[in-house]
Design a protein around this motif. Structure first.
Motif, short mmCIF file in Angstrom:
data_model
loop_
_atom_site.label_atom_id
_atom_site.label_comp_id
_atom_site.label_asym_id
_atom_site.label_seq_id
_atom_site.Cartn_x
_atom_site.Cartn_y
_atom_site.Cartn_z
N LEU A 40 0.84 -1.19 0.00
CA LEU A 40 0.00 0.00 0.00
C LEU A 40 0.87 1.24 0.00
N VAL A 41 0.46 2.25 -0.76
CA VAL A 41 1.05 3.58 -0.62
C VAL A 41 0.10 4.37 0.27
N MET A 42 0.59 4.78 1.43
CA MET A 42 -0.23 5.52 2.39
C MET A 42 0.22 6.99 2.40
N PRO A 43 -0.69 7.93 2.66
CA PRO A 43 -2.03 7.75 3.23
C PRO A 43 -3.15 7.60 2.21
N ASN A 44 -2.84 7.61 0.90
CA ASN A 44 -3.96 7.55 -0.05
C ASN A 44 -4.45 6.13 -0.34
N LYS A 45 -3.87 5.14 0.34
CA LYS A 45 -4.36 3.76 0.34
C LYS A 45 -4.44 3.13 -1.05
N ILE A 46 -3.50 3.47 -1.92
CA ILE A 46 -3.47 2.89 -3.26
C ILE A 46 -2.66 1.60 -3.22
N GLN A 47 -3.25 0.51 -3.70
CA GLN A 47 -2.56 -0.78 -3.72
C GLN A 47 -1.63 -0.83 -4.94
N VAL A 48 -0.39 -1.25 -4.72
CA VAL A 48 0.62 -1.28 -5.79
C VAL A 48 1.33 -2.63 -5.78
N LYS A 49 2.02 -2.91 -6.89
CA LYS A 49 2.82 -4.12 -6.99
C LYS A 49 4.27 -3.73 -7.22
N VAL A 50 5.19 -4.43 -6.56
CA VAL A 50 6.62 -4.17 -6.71
C VAL A 50 7.11 -4.85 -7.98
N VAL A 51 7.56 -4.05 -8.95
CA VAL A 51 8.06 -4.58 -10.22
C VAL A 51 9.55 -4.87 -10.14
N ALA A 52 10.31 -3.99 -9.48
CA ALA A 52 11.76 -4.18 -9.37
C ALA A 52 12.28 -3.44 -8.14
N VAL A 53 13.39 -3.96 -7.58
CA VAL A 53 14.02 -3.37 -6.40
C VAL A 53 15.48 -3.11 -6.71
N TYR A 54 15.95 -1.88 -6.45
CA TYR A 54 17.36 -1.53 -6.67
C TYR A 54 18.00 -1.14 -5.35
N CYS A 55 19.10 -1.80 -5.03
CA CYS A 55 19.85 -1.53 -3.81
C CYS A 55 21.25 -1.08 -4.22
N ASP A 56 21.68 0.09 -3.76
CA ASP A 56 22.92 0.70 -4.25
C ASP A 56 22.82 0.80 -5.77
N GLU A 57 23.74 0.20 -6.49
CA GLU A 57 23.71 0.28 -7.94
C GLU A 57 23.05 -0.94 -8.58
N ASN A 58 22.69 -1.92 -7.77
CA ASN A 58 22.29 -3.22 -8.31
C ASN A 58 20.80 -3.50 -8.19
#
Length: 511
Positions: free
Chosen positions: A343-361
């Motif tokens: 959820l993205v709060m406070p507007n309560k929009i449901q989302v899906k994680v497509v990709a995660v980037y940590c540092d450069e990777n």
């Protein structure tokens, strides 16, 4: 009210859980004890507005993310512990130069790039600034010689991955400094040993003092105090000058809530020359120093306790478009995995994680303490503001317009009194909102730490007071007892920090 025990039992990612707590057995004056206690209880989370943060991430990122999806590499990465380090201190103390030198010494910047920066600095008649250009990447900063946004970069030692946050030192950019410190686990306070420069930063009105106090209230519990410019002709590696600075700084660090014996370490360096940074300096340079170099001191710092299995809490400091909507922030609790529904709060929009980037990777999963870029589907970037929080669906973060807090008044503006109707700017994690004190509920006795019986109408500097705070828009916060990093805040008025506090109560129906 023993908040520290409550925090420990939850094992949350809070720097003050085990590192920043001041030992009550330490002998201190009444005033220091009061400040220490309040600093423990009311460390504030502060950041900057969305425009400032957007500039921060786009202008100051030293390197762009690249897709590396080899599972072995990700596993190897995750074996190394991770620390976020913020460089703070008075303007011109050498923060950007020191950060740039770290990147050069750790192999993040090659000789050819350094030669290019040297030429550029020489063309501007600023020969000594070239190392700062590694961190100060936009032209405005290079022309002024002042860091404006928070620079962000990464380097590694054999045991640790570090994220560097280079905070501006000028008093005009304190909100940006707050942004960097709120994302950090440990602080490097850079002090100039050059004749006159330490005094300018340390005296009343200098940023050395304000940066130390803000860092402590933001949960930066460990501090390395690097005495820089020791190679300067006015210093010449003088032990007397180094001892003078340590002697003057120690009582102030104690009064700001730091356990100097346990959580603070002093060491001399030259950021420009790289002396005593990656390796210990030769006795021929400095005969009296027997302590560690900067890299050794950073490696020796303990990582704060973090809860990878807790409910996700990732305050958003920036957003942009890149094959979808990408948000940036530090994971304070829980973990983010590719494919997650959130959820993205406070507007309560449901989302899906497509990709995660940590540092450069690009990685499949990242835990608490990591500064991430997360690509989302199901939301447009226009529907996200700095201060929104990426949250778990099962246990979303509270969204409120009013809360009860315990405040310590630091120093009000001249002739101001703190009473119902008092207005200020609230900084809590990455939220910046105008707020109003709508009711003073009770004053806390500084000696007994218990509520006083008499009705309170107004309070002055140094007072501890419980009050109701109101904001115009929904904001995402937590009780300090549950999530310290999302429940501490500062109040600022006319560019000055006037109070620090902690959220103690939320409305019963908040989501």
């Amino acid at each position: 009210m023993d908040i520290e025990e409550e925090i420990r039992s939850l094992q949350l990612d809070s720097a003050e859980e085990n590192n920043g707590v001041i030992n009550p057995e330490d002998a201190k004056s009444e005033e220091v004890e009061k400040l220490d206690r309040m600093e423990e209880d009311s460390k504030d989370d502060v950041t900057l507005n969305s425009k400032e943060v957007q500039a921060e991430s786009k202008d100051k990122e030293v390197s762009a993310p690249r897709d590396i999806e080899t599972p072995d590499e990700m596993e190897e990465d995750n074996k190394k512990r991770h620390l976020n380090v913020v460089f703070i201190g008075h303007v011109d103390a050498g923060k950007s130069t020191t950060g740039g030198q770290i990147l050069f010494l750790s192999g993040q910047v090659d000789d050819r790039t350094i030669q290019k920066y040297e030429k550029e600095a020489k063309d501007k008649s600023r020969e000594s600034w070239y190392m700062a250009y590694i961190m100060d990447t936009n032209e405005e900063e290079r022309v002024k010689g002042k860091t404006v946004e928070v620079g962000r970069a990464h380097f590694e030692t054999e045991t640790t991955r570090f994220t560097i946050l280079d905070a501006p030192g000028h008093k005009s950019y304190v909100p940006n400094m707050i942004s960097g410190a709120s994302q950090a686990d440990v602080g490097v306070l850079v002090i100039s040993a050059r004749k006159g420069e330490f005094e300018t930063g340390y005296d009343r009105g200098g940023q050395t003092r304000e940066h130390v106090q803000l860092a402590k209230t933001l949960g930066v519990s460990k501090l390395l105090v690097v005495v820089n410019k020791m190679d300067d002709p006015t210093v010449n590696w003088s032990k007397e000058r180094y001892d003078e600075i340590e002697l003057k700084m120690t009582p102030f660090l104690k009064s700001s809530g730091y356990n100097v014996k346990k959580d603070v370490q002093f060491l001399p360096i030259s950021g420009l020359l790289g002396t005593n940074m990656k390796s210990r300096m030769d006795k021929s340079v400095c005969s009296w120093w027997n302590g560690p170099c900067l890299f050794e001191a950073l490696d020796a710092i303990e990582v704060p306790l973090r809860d990878p299995k807790g409910p996700l809490r990732m305050p958003i400091i920036d957003k942009f478009k890149d094959m979808g909507t990408v948000v940036m922030g530090k994971v304070e609790s829980g973990s983010v995995t590719e494919g997650d529904s959130l959820l993205v709060m406070p507007n309560k929009i449901q989302v899906k994680v497509v990709a995660v980037y940590c540092d450069e990777n690009k990685v499949r999963r990242a835990g608490p303490g990591e500064n991430l870029r997360v690509r989302l589907s199901g939301i447009d970037d226009e529907d996200i503001l700095a201060g929104f929080v990426l949250s778990s669906v099962a246990k979303p973060i509270a969204a409120v317009t009013e809360f009860v807090a315990q405040l310590q008044i630091l120093e009000l503006l001249d002739n101001a009194i703190f009473t119902a109707g008092y207005k200020a700017v609230l900084h809590i994690h990455s939220v910046v909102e105008e707020c109003e004190i709508v009711e003073l509920l009770q004053q806390i006795d500084p000696k007994t730490k218990k509520p006083m019986k008499k009705k309170v109408l107004f309070v002055k500097n140094g007072a501890v007071v419980v009050c109701r705070v109101q904001v115009n828009n929904l904001i995402c916060i937590e009780k300090f007892a549950d999530f310290p990093q999302l429940g501490r805040f500062t109040l600022r008025t006319e560019g000055k920090t006037v109070a620090v506090g902690k959220v103690t109560e939320l409305p019963s129906v908040s989501n």
